[in-house]
Write an enzyme that holds these catalytic residues in place. Structure first.
Site, PDB file in Angstrom:
ATOM      1  N   ARG A 212     -73.705 -27.797   0.371  1.00  0.00           N
ATOM      2  CA  ARG A 212     -73.740 -26.522   1.099  1.00  0.00           C
ATOM      3  C   ARG A 212     -72.304 -26.125   1.379  1.00  0.00           C
ATOM      4  NH1 ARG A 212     -77.613 -24.657   6.025  1.00  0.00           N
ATOM      5  NH2 ARG A 212     -78.983 -24.563   4.224  1.00  0.00           N
TER       6      ARG A 212
ATOM      7  N   HIS B 188     -78.873 -18.866  -2.358  1.00  0.00           N
ATOM      8  CA  HIS B 188     -79.544 -19.964  -1.647  1.00  0.00           C
ATOM      9  C   HIS B 188     -80.848 -20.300  -2.389  1.00  0.00           C
ATOM     10  CE1 HIS B 188     -80.571 -22.709   1.365  1.00  0.00           C
ATOM     11  NE2 HIS B 188     -80.888 -21.935   2.369  1.00  0.00           N
TER      12      HIS B 188
ATOM     13  N   CYS C  79     -86.234 -17.616   6.824  1.00  0.00           N
ATOM     14  CA  CYS C  79     -85.758 -18.950   6.431  1.00  0.00           C
ATOM     15  C   CYS C  79     -85.213 -19.745   7.609  1.00  0.00           C
ATOM     16  CB  CYS C  79     -84.740 -18.834   5.307  1.00  0.00           C
ATOM     17  SG  CYS C  79     -83.262 -17.907   5.742  1.00  0.00           S
TER      18      CYS C  79
HETATM   19  N1  NVA Z   1     -78.173 -16.045   5.205  1.00  0.00           N
HETATM   20  C1  NVA Z   1     -78.221 -17.222   6.051  1.00  0.00           C
HETATM   21  C2  NVA Z   1     -79.200 -18.222   5.527  1.00  0.00           C
HETATM   22  C3  NVA Z   1     -79.431 -19.389   6.431  1.00  0.00           C
HETATM   23  C4  NVA Z   1     -80.364 -20.447   5.876  1.00  0.00           C
HETATM   24  C5  NVA Z   1     -76.829 -17.819   6.149  1.00  0.00           C
HETATM   25  O1  NVA Z   1     -76.139 -17.904   5.131  1.00  0.00           O
HETATM   26  O2  NVA Z   1     -76.427 -18.201   7.243  1.00  0.00           O
END
Ligand code: NVA
Length: 246
Positions: free
Chosen positions: A41, A68, A204
């Site tokens: 990540r 993602h 999400c």
């Molecule tokens: N768009 C959000 C998704 C979190 C799972 C982020 O990047 O923080």
């Protein structure tokens, strides 16, 4: 990873030389000698691609600024559980269409043959190159991608209504500006009256109740967000098992 019988090794920039500025290619070469797969990540999509190029092992994007994909797998599993076949369903994504989720929904919906409508302010739709790729895929699968700035148009008769935070990781300093900008894109019970009566609602997580989603919607009978959260576990195990089996 542990459930699958593997040995999870948790690394972050604070506990490795990567934080000191070691080139990603060098970190990748070392990790590839020591591990069976890398789940990363991070922010820059290009860094993930460098990791994939130099490590020699499967590299899974666990979230970047641009995409993602792991969340999409969990989301599509959740929709399958609640709606059956994915192809032909109408999915509305309301909010920040330019973030990693908006871009990934475009590619994921096209791949699955779904009709995706993104309701986002002008300038906050997925990048043109991503929309072009998604439309090329949709032409093969029977899906479609529609961009609108009207959240009601996006949600009209939808089978699935999805939102995500307006303030993605790394954008924390822009929170006040973004809350104003996206204010009319909140998934409220009023907006939900435009969707099908049996539409499901997804997010999400983590959510800001009262911003991108009203508390009574996320806690209401149409919400499947806890199934969606659980499915991250199953979908991510499946990705690892599939990649390592290959
Ligand atoms: N768009 C959000 C998704 C979190 C799972 C982020 O990047 O923080």
């Amino acid at each position: 990873i542990a459930d699958l019988g593997g040995n999870p090794l948790v690394m972050d920039s604070g506990s490795t030389q990567a934080g000191r500025g070691e080139p990603i290619a060098d970190t990748a070469r070392v990790l590839g000698r020591m591990t069976s797969a890398v789940v990363w990540r991070t922010y820059h999509q290009a860094d993930l691609e460098t990791m994939a190029e130099y490590s020699g092992v499967p590299v899974i994007n666990a979230l970047s600024d641009d995409f993602h994909p792991c969340q999409i797998l969990a989301d599509w599993l959740t929709i399958k559980e609640h709606k059956g076949d994915l192809a032909g369903l109408t999915v509305a994504y309301v909010g920040d269409g330019a973030n990693n989720m908006g871009q990934s929904y475009a590619l994921g919906a096209a791949t699955a043959g779904m009709h995706l409508r993104i309701g986002a302010p002008e300038g906050f739709h997925p990048a043109d190159a991503v929309v072009d790729d998604a439309r090329a895929i949709a032409a093969e699968t029977g899906g479609s991608i529609t961009l609108t700035s009207d959240p009601r148009v996006a949600v009209a008769d939808a089978d699935v209504v999805i939102t995500d935070t307006w303030v993605s990781m790394g954008q924390e300093d822009e929170k006040a500006k973004r809350v104003t900008l996206f204010g009319e894109y909140s998934v409220t019970s009023d907006l939900m009256t435009h969707a099908k009566a049996d539409a499901i609602v997804m997010h999400c997580l983590p959510a800001y109740r009262g911003l991108e989603i009203e508390a009574n919607v996320i806690d209401g009978p149409q919400s499947v967000v806890w199934d969606e959260a659980e499915n991250r576990l199953h979908a991510q195990k499946a990705v690892l098992a599939w990649l390592l089996d290959r």
